[in-house]
Design a protein around this motif. Structure first.
Motif, PDB file in Angstrom:
ATOM      1  N   PRO A   1       8.715  -0.844 -14.571  1.00 26.68           N
ATOM      2  CA  PRO A   1       9.692   0.155 -15.024  1.00 26.68           C
ATOM      3  C   PRO A   1       9.109   1.180 -15.991  1.00 26.68           C
ATOM      4  O   PRO A   1       9.457   2.368 -15.934  1.00 26.68           O
ATOM      5  CB  PRO A   1      10.773  -0.698 -15.710  1.00 26.68           C
ATOM      6  N   GLU A   2       8.215   0.746 -16.864  1.00 25.40           N
ATOM      7  CA  GLU A   2       7.614   1.693 -17.803  1.00 25.40           C
ATOM      8  C   GLU A   2       6.688   2.666 -17.086  1.00 25.40           C
ATOM      9  O   GLU A   2       6.593   3.842 -17.443  1.00 25.40           O
ATOM     10  CB  GLU A   2       6.848   0.949 -18.903  1.00 25.40           C
ATOM     11  N   GLN A   3       5.998   2.161 -16.059  1.00 28.09           N
ATOM     12  CA  GLN A   3       5.155   3.046 -15.252  1.00 28.09           C
ATOM     13  C   GLN A   3       6.006   4.087 -14.540  1.00 28.09           C
ATOM     14  O   GLN A   3       5.643   5.267 -14.446  1.00 28.09           O
ATOM     15  CB  GLN A   3       4.367   2.219 -14.237  1.00 28.09           C
ATOM     16  N   GLU A   4       7.155   3.656 -14.050  1.00 28.33           N
ATOM     17  CA  GLU A   4       8.079   4.576 -13.390  1.00 28.33           C
ATOM     18  C   GLU A   4       8.580   5.640 -14.365  1.00 28.33           C
ATOM     19  O   GLU A   4       8.639   6.831 -14.028  1.00 28.33           O
ATOM     20  CB  GLU A   4       9.249   3.780 -12.811  1.00 28.33           C
ATOM     21  N   ALA A   5       8.919   5.236 -15.597  1.00 28.00           N
ATOM     22  CA  ALA A   5       9.387   6.184 -16.608  1.00 28.00           C
ATOM     23  C   ALA A   5       8.284   7.168 -16.992  1.00 28.00           C
ATOM     24  O   ALA A   5       8.533   8.370 -17.171  1.00 28.00           O
ATOM     25  CB  ALA A   5       9.885   5.436 -17.848  1.00 28.00           C
ATOM     26  N   GLU A   6       7.055   6.690 -17.092  1.00 27.28           N
ATOM     27  CA  GLU A   6       5.947   7.567 -17.451  1.00 27.28           C
ATOM     28  C   GLU A   6       5.687   8.596 -16.355  1.00 27.28           C
ATOM     29  O   GLU A   6       5.386   9.762 -16.631  1.00 27.28           O
ATOM     30  CB  GLU A   6       4.688   6.738 -17.697  1.00 27.28           C
ATOM     31  N   THR A   7       5.823   8.174 -15.113  1.00 28.37           N
ATOM     32  CA  THR A   7       5.667   9.121 -14.007  1.00 28.37           C
ATOM     33  C   THR A   7       6.764  10.172 -14.049  1.00 28.37           C
ATOM     34  O   THR A   7       6.509  11.362 -13.808  1.00 28.37           O
ATOM     35  CB  THR A   7       5.705   8.382 -12.658  1.00 28.37           C
ATOM     36  N   ALA A   8       7.982   9.763 -14.377  1.00 26.13           N
ATOM     37  CA  ALA A   8       9.087  10.720 -14.501  1.00 26.13           C
ATOM     38  C   ALA A   8       8.801  11.737 -15.602  1.00 26.13           C
ATOM     39  O   ALA A   8       9.076  12.933 -15.449  1.00 26.13           O
ATOM     40  CB  ALA A   8      10.391   9.980 -14.783  1.00 26.13           C
TER      41      ALA A   8
ATOM     42  N   ALA B   1       0.825  -1.204   0.000  1.00 25.21           N
ATOM     43  CA  ALA B   1       0.000   0.000   0.000  1.00 25.21           C
ATOM     44  C   ALA B   1       0.861   1.257   0.000  1.00 25.21           C
ATOM     45  O   ALA B   1       0.524   2.262  -0.639  1.00 25.21           O
ATOM     46  CB  ALA B   1      -0.917  -0.012   1.225  1.00 25.21           C
ATOM     47  N   TRP B   2       1.990   1.203   0.700  1.00 27.36           N
ATOM     48  CA  TRP B   2       2.894   2.361   0.752  1.00 27.36           C
ATOM     49  C   TRP B   2       3.448   2.675  -0.638  1.00 27.36           C
ATOM     50  O   TRP B   2       3.467   3.837  -1.059  1.00 27.36           O
ATOM     51  CB  TRP B   2       4.023   2.072   1.729  1.00 27.36           C
ATOM     52  N   VAL B   3       3.889   1.652  -1.346  1.00 27.45           N
ATOM     53  CA  VAL B   3       4.447   1.857  -2.692  1.00 27.45           C
ATOM     54  C   VAL B   3       3.400   2.454  -3.619  1.00 27.45           C
ATOM     55  O   VAL B   3       3.655   3.426  -4.344  1.00 27.45           O
ATOM     56  CB  VAL B   3       4.991   0.529  -3.256  1.00 27.45           C
ATOM     57  N   SER B   4       2.208   1.888  -3.622  1.00 24.24           N
ATOM     58  CA  SER B   4       1.152   2.381  -4.507  1.00 24.24           C
ATOM     59  C   SER B   4       0.781   3.822  -4.185  1.00 24.24           C
ATOM     60  O   SER B   4       0.673   4.669  -5.087  1.00 24.24           O
ATOM     61  CB  SER B   4      -0.079   1.477  -4.384  1.00 24.24           C
ATOM     62  N   SER B   5       0.606   4.126  -2.913  1.00 22.41           N
ATOM     63  CA  SER B   5       0.173   5.463  -2.510  1.00 22.41           C
ATOM     64  C   SER B   5       1.246   6.517  -2.754  1.00 22.41           C
ATOM     65  O   SER B   5       0.966   7.583  -3.304  1.00 22.41           O
ATOM     66  CB  SER B   5      -0.205   5.442  -1.025  1.00 22.41           C
ATOM     67  N   ARG B   6       2.478   6.232  -2.367  1.00 17.41           N
ATOM     68  CA  ARG B   6       3.541   7.239  -2.483  1.00 17.41           C
ATOM     69  C   ARG B   6       3.986   7.448  -3.931  1.00 17.41           C
ATOM     70  O   ARG B   6       4.421   8.539  -4.285  1.00 17.41           O
ATOM     71  CB  ARG B   6       4.737   6.812  -1.624  1.00 17.41           C
ATOM     72  N   HIS B   7       3.885   6.406  -4.760  1.00 18.51           N
ATOM     73  CA  HIS B   7       4.234   6.608  -6.168  1.00 18.51           C
ATOM     74  C   HIS B   7       3.152   7.423  -6.866  1.00 18.51           C
ATOM     75  O   HIS B   7       3.453   8.342  -7.636  1.00 18.51           O
ATOM     76  CB  HIS B   7       4.409   5.263  -6.876  1.00 18.51           C
TER      77      HIS B   7
END
Length: 244
Positions: A173-180, A134-140
């Motif tokens: 990883p692609e979700q992380e790149a899109e957020t960036a 839950a922490w990962v989902s919420s904070r990202h």
């Protein structure tokens, strides 16, 4: 309100106020300095005498010495531990390590603390795996934090390494790149008019603070800047050149 020897609020302990000494047998009426009659059967300074403690309250600061309340058993350490854990969990989710640290600060005996923490884990009130996910989902989603920053926050809260790794790997990883990309695009307008090197440095610093590595950060920044140039071409200054 509790006396100095009482347990936590809500616990039954030696600080209970219900056990005052027995009233003395009624005796002859006594006369005050002005001839007034004092109430019979009210001990000096006891309840009903009108005396107040130093704090201004109607009762003493604790049970009367030698009374049944003064000689009662100490609060059960496991009951104290349960009360502390339940209060903290009501305010916000906590990891097992956070609860253990809270019990240690309150000087709960180690065996009592461990027994309560184990029981809470068995019934699902403590679940570090669910907490980490839950922490990962919420904070990202809310702060745009990358896996490296999220892992650091979880370790700081006492989550073990295997659980941390499993939780952050749920972030694609692609979700992380899109957020960036979204983070850079959001900050891009504030950097317009600056030199390209300055813009890149500021954008990279913002991503680094959120846990993005330099490889991903500079790749995303380059892509966003190139997209900005394509969407906003420079208009030629020479009026003799025709517009496209």
């Amino acid at each position: 309100m509790t006396g100095p020897d009482s347990g936590p609020v809500g616990e039954t302990g030696p600080g209970d106020w219900g056990a005052w000494p027995d009233r003395p047998e009624p005796g002859p009426a006594r006369t005050g300095r002005r001839g007034g009659r004092k109430r019979r059967g009210a001990p000096e300074g006891g309840p009903g005498s009108g005396a107040r403690d130093a704090g201004g309250g109607p009762f003493p600061d604790g049970p009367v010495e030698g009374s049944p309340a003064d000689q009662g058993p100490a609060a059960d350490p496991q009951a104290v531990a349960r009360a502390i854990c339940l209060r903290l969990l009501t305010m916000a989710p906590r990891t097992r390590a956070q609860l253990a640290e809270a019990l240690r600060r309150r000087e709960v005996p180690e065996d009592a603390a461990e027994a309560v923490l184990e029981r809470f884990s068995e019934v699902g009130l403590i679940d570090d795996e669910a907490f980490a996910a839950a922490w990962v989902s919420s904070r990202h989603t809310g702060r745009g934090l990358a896996r490296r920053a999220l892992a650091s926050e979880l370790r700081h809260r006492g989550v073990d390494e295997d659980t941390v790794k499993e939780a952050v790997e749920q972030l694609d990883p692609e979700q992380e790149a899109e957020t960036a990309r979204r983070l850079v695009a959001r900050k891009l307008r504030a950097t317009r008019g600056l030199e390209p090197a300055v813009r890149t440095r500021r954008l990279a610093g913002m991503l680094a603070r959120k846990g993005y590595g330099p490889g991903l950060a500079f790749r995303v920044i380059r892509e966003v800047l190139e997209s900005e140039e394509a969407d906003d071409p420079v208009v030629p200054d020479d009026p003799d050149l025709p517009f496209a």
